[in-house]
Enzyme design. Structure first.
Site, PDB file in Angstrom:
ATOM      1  CG  ASP A 103      -1.777   1.174   1.408  1.00  0.00           C
ATOM      2  OD1 ASP A 103      -2.174   1.667   0.620  1.00  0.00           O
ATOM      3  OD2 ASP A 103      -1.798   1.648   2.520  1.00  0.00           O
ATOM      4  CG  ASP A 151      -1.948   7.543   0.080  1.00  0.00           C
ATOM      5  OD1 ASP A 151      -1.392   8.365  -0.111  1.00  0.00           O
ATOM      6  OD2 ASP A 151      -2.995   7.239  -0.742  1.00  0.00           O
ATOM      7  CG  ASP A 209      -2.210   2.768   5.999  1.00  0.00           C
ATOM      8  OD1 ASP A 209      -2.517   2.232   5.101  1.00  0.00           O
ATOM      9  OD2 ASP A 209      -2.714   3.903   6.360  1.00  0.00           O
TER      10      ASP A 209
HETATM   11  P1  B16 Z   1      -6.709   9.335  -4.618  1.00  0.00           P
HETATM   12  P2  B16 Z   1      -3.850   3.626  -0.505  1.00  0.00           P
HETATM   13  C1  B16 Z   1      -5.837   5.290  -0.695  1.00  0.00           C
HETATM   14  O1  B16 Z   1      -4.292   5.241  -0.980  1.00  0.00           O
HETATM   15  C2  B16 Z   1      -5.848   6.253   0.398  1.00  0.00           C
HETATM   16  O2  B16 Z   1      -5.461   5.514   1.578  1.00  0.00           O
HETATM   17  C3  B16 Z   1      -7.358   6.893   0.714  1.00  0.00           C
HETATM   18  O3  B16 Z   1      -7.510   7.704   1.899  1.00  0.00           O
HETATM   19  C4  B16 Z   1      -7.447   7.680  -0.482  1.00  0.00           C
HETATM   20  O4  B16 Z   1      -8.852   7.975  -0.499  1.00  0.00           O
HETATM   21  C5  B16 Z   1      -7.300   6.629  -1.840  1.00  0.00           C
HETATM   22  O5  B16 Z   1      -5.909   6.030  -1.949  1.00  0.00           O
HETATM   23  C6  B16 Z   1      -7.448   7.218  -3.141  1.00  0.00           C
HETATM   24  O6  B16 Z   1      -6.791   8.430  -3.186  1.00  0.00           O
HETATM   25  O7  B16 Z   1      -7.777  10.346  -4.092  1.00  0.00           O
HETATM   26  O8  B16 Z   1      -5.284  10.096  -4.278  1.00  0.00           O
HETATM   27  O9  B16 Z   1      -6.967   8.772  -5.678  1.00  0.00           O
HETATM   28  O10 B16 Z   1      -3.843   3.621   1.462  1.00  0.00           O
HETATM   29  O11 B16 Z   1      -4.609   2.650  -0.980  1.00  0.00           O
HETATM   30  O12 B16 Z   1      -2.179   3.746  -0.969  1.00  0.00           O
HETATM   31 MG    MG Z   2      -3.105   3.230   3.115  1.00  0.00          MG
END
Ligand code: B16
Ligand code: MG
Length: 223
Positions: A8, A10, A171
């Site tokens: 992952d 974020d 996470d």
């Molecule tokens: P975006 P991950 C996720 O990333 C985030 O945890 C989540 O909070 C977010 O809404 C999602 O990506 C979409 O992100 O708006 O930048 O396309 O944790 O899967 O790396």
């Molecule tokens: Mg994440």
């Protein structure tokens, strides 16, 4: 035998989850919605559209938003988020991640990104990690988001590996659920209660240790 690691982004590679939460809080405040503490985990790993639906669910149940209004809110959130991540540099790679990636590369493991974020390529570039991973799942091509296993199944398939040969790092409880639904070994990073479904839990990225994870994976998979 362990052959690949699925990451992952974020909240695992960089502490960008707090910027997502802050941007959603800005959207919520503008709409007169107060996000509860549980939103901190609930918003992690979910797509932008699914996250907006969750934010709106914390507000007036009778409020109606048109598709155009929802698209505007999502775009506004992303603009705030982009502002927040603009200054990211390699110094923002979370503690322990650079060492883990180096150990994994030295061990000949294959590395993939399984992030729900459409901003992942830009973030990886800012962190200096654009070439660190063999492959990345494009979230725009997914039918279902985390906690559905699709993104982790795709990452595993893109590396040409089986579920028993990979470990996923998350996470978020939705992300751990996705890894487990894919039949893979899950490493949860964060609160042990929130991430209780993971096979191996560490409180933060600094505690990640490839030798310990490899041993735990071998004990579970019987190799
Ligand atoms: P975006 P991950 C996720 O990333 C985030 O945890 C989540 O909070 C977010 O809404 C999602 O990506 C979409 O992100 O708006 O930048 O396309 O944790 O899967 O790396
Ligand atoms: Mg994440």
């Amino acid at each position: 035998m362990l052959k690949g690691l699925l990451f992952d982004l974020d909240g695992v590679i960089a502490d960008t989850a707090r910027f997502h939460l802050a941007a959603w809080n800005q959207v919520a405040t503008q709409l007169g919605i107060t996000l509860p503490p549980a939103a901190n985990d609930a918003l992690r790993g979910r797509s932008r559209e699914s996250s907006l639906a969750l934010v709106l669910s914390y507000g007036d149940p009778h409020a109606v938003y048109t598709d155009a209004q929802k698209a505007d809110l999502a775009a506004q959130k992303n603009a705030w988020y982009l502002q927040a991540i603009d200054a990211l540099t390699p110094a923002d790679i979370l503690p322990g991640i650079t060492r883990l990636l180096a150990d994994a590369q030295a061990a000949g493991l294959h590395l993939a990104i399984a992030s729900a974020s459409k901003n992942a390529p830009a973030i990886l570039t800012k962190l200096g990690l654009a070439a660190a991973f063999e492959t990345r799942v494009d979230p725009a091509t997914l039918h279902r988001g985390k906690p559905d296993p699709e993104i982790y199944q795709r990452a595993q398939a893109q590396l040409g590996l089986t579920a028993q040969e990979v470990v996923g790092f998350e996470d978020a409880s939705a992300g751990v659920a996705a890894i487990k639904a894919a039949g893979q070994f899950a490493v949860g990073i964060g609160d042990a209660t929130t991430l209780a479904a993971a096979d191996f839990i560490v409180p933060n990225t600094a505690a990640l240790d490839l030798a310990a994870i490899t041993a735990a994976h071998a004990a579970k998979e019987g190799d």
